[in-house]
Design a protein around this motif. Structure first.
Motif, PDB file in Angstrom:
ATOM      1  N   ILE A   1       0.841  -1.204   0.000  1.00  0.00           N
ATOM      2  CA  ILE A   1       0.000   0.000   0.000  1.00  0.00           C
ATOM      3  C   ILE A   1       0.877   1.256   0.000  1.00  0.00           C
ATOM      4  O   ILE A   1       0.627   2.188  -0.751  1.00  0.00           O
ATOM      5  N   SER A   2       1.926   1.278   0.816  1.00  0.00           N
ATOM      6  CA  SER A   2       2.789   2.459   0.850  1.00  0.00           C
ATOM      7  C   SER A   2       3.588   2.581  -0.449  1.00  0.00           C
ATOM      8  O   SER A   2       3.890   3.684  -0.895  1.00  0.00           O
ATOM      9  N   LYS A   3       3.937   1.451  -1.093  1.00  0.00           N
ATOM     10  CA  LYS A   3       4.611   1.507  -2.394  1.00  0.00           C
ATOM     11  C   LYS A   3       3.693   2.121  -3.436  1.00  0.00           C
ATOM     12  O   LYS A   3       4.112   2.934  -4.247  1.00  0.00           O
ATOM     13  N   LYS A   4       2.410   1.754  -3.423  1.00  0.00           N
ATOM     14  CA  LYS A   4       1.454   2.312  -4.385  1.00  0.00           C
ATOM     15  C   LYS A   4       1.302   3.809  -4.178  1.00  0.00           C
ATOM     16  O   LYS A   4       1.232   4.572  -5.132  1.00  0.00           O
ATOM     17  N   LYS A   5       1.243   4.256  -2.911  1.00  0.00           N
ATOM     18  CA  LYS A   5       1.133   5.682  -2.630  1.00  0.00           C
ATOM     19  C   LYS A   5       2.366   6.417  -3.141  1.00  0.00           C
ATOM     20  O   LYS A   5       2.263   7.495  -3.697  1.00  0.00           O
ATOM     21  N   GLU A   6       3.545   5.807  -2.946  1.00  0.00           N
ATOM     22  CA  GLU A   6       4.790   6.419  -3.388  1.00  0.00           C
ATOM     23  C   GLU A   6       4.797   6.561  -4.917  1.00  0.00           C
ATOM     24  O   GLU A   6       5.174   7.595  -5.454  1.00  0.00           O
ATOM     25  N   ILE A   7       4.351   5.548  -5.631  1.00  0.00           N
ATOM     26  CA  ILE A   7       4.301   5.581  -7.095  1.00  0.00           C
ATOM     27  C   ILE A   7       3.303   6.623  -7.574  1.00  0.00           C
ATOM     28  O   ILE A   7       3.541   7.317  -8.555  1.00  0.00           O
ATOM     29  N   ASN A   8       2.185   6.780  -6.884  1.00  0.00           N
ATOM     30  CA  ASN A   8       1.174   7.754  -7.292  1.00  0.00           C
ATOM     31  C   ASN A   8       1.687   9.187  -7.213  1.00  0.00           C
ATOM     32  O   ASN A   8       1.155  10.068  -7.869  1.00  0.00           O
ATOM     33  N   HIS A   9       2.711   9.447  -6.408  1.00  0.00           N
ATOM     34  CA  HIS A   9       3.247  10.793  -6.267  1.00  0.00           C
ATOM     35  C   HIS A   9       4.342  11.088  -7.290  1.00  0.00           C
ATOM     36  O   HIS A   9       4.778  12.212  -7.404  1.00  0.00           O
ATOM     37  N   VAL A  10       4.788  10.085  -8.030  1.00  0.00           N
ATOM     38  CA  VAL A  10       5.822  10.275  -9.037  1.00  0.00           C
ATOM     39  C   VAL A  10       5.177  10.822 -10.305  1.00  0.00           C
ATOM     40  O   VAL A  10       4.158  10.323 -10.760  1.00  0.00           O
ATOM     41  N   LYS A  11       5.785  11.873 -10.846  1.00  0.00           N
ATOM     42  CA  LYS A  11       5.249  12.508 -12.048  1.00  0.00           C
ATOM     43  C   LYS A  11       5.393  11.573 -13.250  1.00  0.00           C
ATOM     44  O   LYS A  11       6.403  10.895 -13.411  1.00  0.00           O
ATOM     45  N   LYS A  12       4.346  11.561 -14.087  1.00  0.00           N
ATOM     46  CA  LYS A  12       4.363  10.746 -15.297  1.00  0.00           C
ATOM     47  C   LYS A  12       4.485  11.650 -16.513  1.00  0.00           C
ATOM     48  O   LYS A  12       4.018  12.785 -16.501  1.00  0.00           O
TER      49      LYS A  12
ATOM     50  N   VAL B   1       5.619   7.112 -19.111  1.00  0.00           N
ATOM     51  CA  VAL B   1       6.776   6.730 -18.308  1.00  0.00           C
ATOM     52  C   VAL B   1       6.786   7.533 -17.015  1.00  0.00           C
ATOM     53  O   VAL B   1       6.310   8.674 -16.973  1.00  0.00           O
ATOM     54  N   LEU B   2       7.320   6.937 -15.994  1.00  0.00           N
ATOM     55  CA  LEU B   2       7.488   7.619 -14.711  1.00  0.00           C
ATOM     56  C   LEU B   2       8.757   8.462 -14.756  1.00  0.00           C
ATOM     57  O   LEU B   2       9.740   8.078 -15.403  1.00  0.00           O
ATOM     58  N   GLU B   3       8.731   9.570 -14.075  1.00  0.00           N
ATOM     59  CA  GLU B   3       9.910  10.429 -14.024  1.00  0.00           C
ATOM     60  C   GLU B   3      11.111   9.695 -13.446  1.00  0.00           C
ATOM     61  O   GLU B   3      12.254   9.958 -13.827  1.00  0.00           O
ATOM     62  N   THR B   4      10.872   8.748 -12.567  1.00  0.00           N
ATOM     63  CA  THR B   4      11.967   7.983 -11.975  1.00  0.00           C
ATOM     64  C   THR B   4      12.648   7.067 -12.990  1.00  0.00           C
ATOM     65  O   THR B   4      13.760   6.600 -12.748  1.00  0.00           O
TER      66      THR B   4
END
Length: 172
Positions: A4-15, A114-117
């Motif tokens: 769940i915390s990984k999903k939240k972290e991914i949702n904050h990454v700019k696409k 793509v994710l900014e990361t």
């Protein structure tokens, strides 16, 4: 870390949304907001006294556009490689306040989110400072088969100078 915390972290990454196309087997991309549309390449009219990578001009929806071959611009042909003309079937139409041009590509381009990361700054060796500006990012994606896919995101404003495109259109 929980899923769940990984999903939240991914949702904050700019696409970012890219248009991906191939040149000599390698994948390149532009940001989607740089491209007005993709069309089937129309008939080209050669223009004398232009750089070899400017293949001519074409009429696309009433606009006369300089048509650019990025394979020649990037000098992607290997030395000694026979110059077999490839069919450049599709055109990426670039139209903004500064430039109006078409980029010739062989295959129908695809969109990719793509994710900014996944976007990394390249640390390459360049012969000139000018070359350093050609590449904005390299996108590194991991596939399900655990293979790596590298896509070069090019900086359109550094590769094709406004003056070169404008001089082509004034020659016509």
């Amino acid at each position: 870390m929980s899923s769940i915390s990984k999903k939240k972290e991914i949702n904050h990454v700019k696409k970012h949304q890219l248009i991906v196309f191939k040149l000599e087997g390698q994948e390149y991309a532009l940001f989607i907001d740089q491209i007005k549309e993709v069309v089937i390449t129309p008939a080209l009219t050669p223009v004398p006294l232009t750089p070899p990578y400017i293949k001519g001009v074409a009429n696309i929806r009433g606009e006369i556009l300089a048509m650019i071959d990025l394979v020649e611009r990037f000098e992607l042909k290997k030395q000694g490689q026979e110059s077999t003309p490839k069919k450049l079937n599709f055109t990426l139409v670039i139209a903004d306040e500064e430039k109006k041009m078409g980029l010739l590509v062989e295959e129908l381009p695809q969109t990719l989110n793509v994710l900014e990361t996944d976007m990394i700054q390249p640390s390459l060796i360049y012969q000139t400072e000018e070359e350093k500006n050609y590449i904005q990012f390299i996108v590194r994606l991991q596939s399900k088969e655990n293979t790596q896919r590298l896509i070069i995101v090019i900086d359109l404003n550094k590769i094709i100078l406004k003056e070169e495109v404008n001089s082509t259109l004034t020659n016509f």
